[in-house]
Scaffold this active site. Sequence first.
Site, PDB file in Angstrom:
ATOM      1  CE  LYS A 292      -3.881  -1.992   2.628  1.00  0.00           C
ATOM      2  NZ  LYS A 292      -4.517  -2.014   3.961  1.00  0.00           N
TER       3      LYS A 292
ATOM      4  NE  ARG B  58     -13.258  -4.286   6.651  1.00  0.00           N
ATOM      5  CZ  ARG B  58     -12.674  -3.385   5.883  1.00  0.00           C
ATOM      6  NH1 ARG B  58     -13.159  -2.188   5.786  1.00  0.00           N
ATOM      7  NH2 ARG B  58     -11.601  -3.700   5.192  1.00  0.00           N
TER       8      ARG B  58
ATOM      9  CB  SER C  33      -8.371   2.950   6.137  1.00  0.00           C
ATOM     10  OG  SER C  33      -8.139   2.636   7.493  1.00  0.00           O
TER      11      SER C  33
END
Length: 162
Positions: free
Chosen positions: A41, A90, A128
Site C-alpha cells: 500500500k 469484515r 480506511s
Amino acid sequence: MKIAVYPGSFDPVTLGHMDVIERAAALFDRVYVCAMANGGKNPMFTAEQRFELLRAAVGKLDNVTAESWTGLLADYAREKGARWLVKGVRSATDFDAEYGMAQINRGLDAQLDTVLIPARPELLHVSSTMAREMIKYRQPLALCMPEAAIRVMKGWDTDGKS
Ligand code: PNS
C-alpha cells in the site's frame, strides 16, 4: 500476563478499528496497537501521522498503547512479549488474507497465534478507504473516524501528507 499486538496500516484509524481495539482490550491484559508499513500500500498519511491519529484515538483506554514500527511484525511482537496478534475481519476476503498472514507469522515465530475478531454488522461498511475518500472530498468524518483523531487532524494544515 496476556499481551496482544493489533497491527495495521491505520491509514487512518477508523471506528471499525476502534471496535476491534476495545474488544481486544477486554480480552487481553495489555494491547499494543501498532501502525506499521504494508508493503502493498501507498499510504495517504505518513507513518508519524498515522501513529499520531492512533495515539489520540486510544488515549482513554488504560491497557492499550499506541506505537509505530517499521520492521517485521513478528519481531515487534517478540519485543513486546506478545503471544497473540489481533486482526479484524469484515468479509471472507479479509479472512482469506488474514488466514495466510497468520500462517506466515506463526512460521516466523511458533509462539505467535492470531485471534480474528469479526466486525460488528453496523460497522461493516466503515474502512480506511472510506475515511480517505471522506477526507479527500471534505465530507463529515464522524461516521467513520473517532472524535479524538478528527480533532488531531483538524490541527493539521493539510488533508494528508505534510
Ligand atoms: O491494515 P493492513 O494494511 O491490513 O495491515 C497489514 C500489516 C501492516 C499488518 C502487514 O502488512 C504487516 O504485518 N506488516 C509488517 C511487515 C511484516 O511483518 N510482514 C510479514 C507479515 S505478513
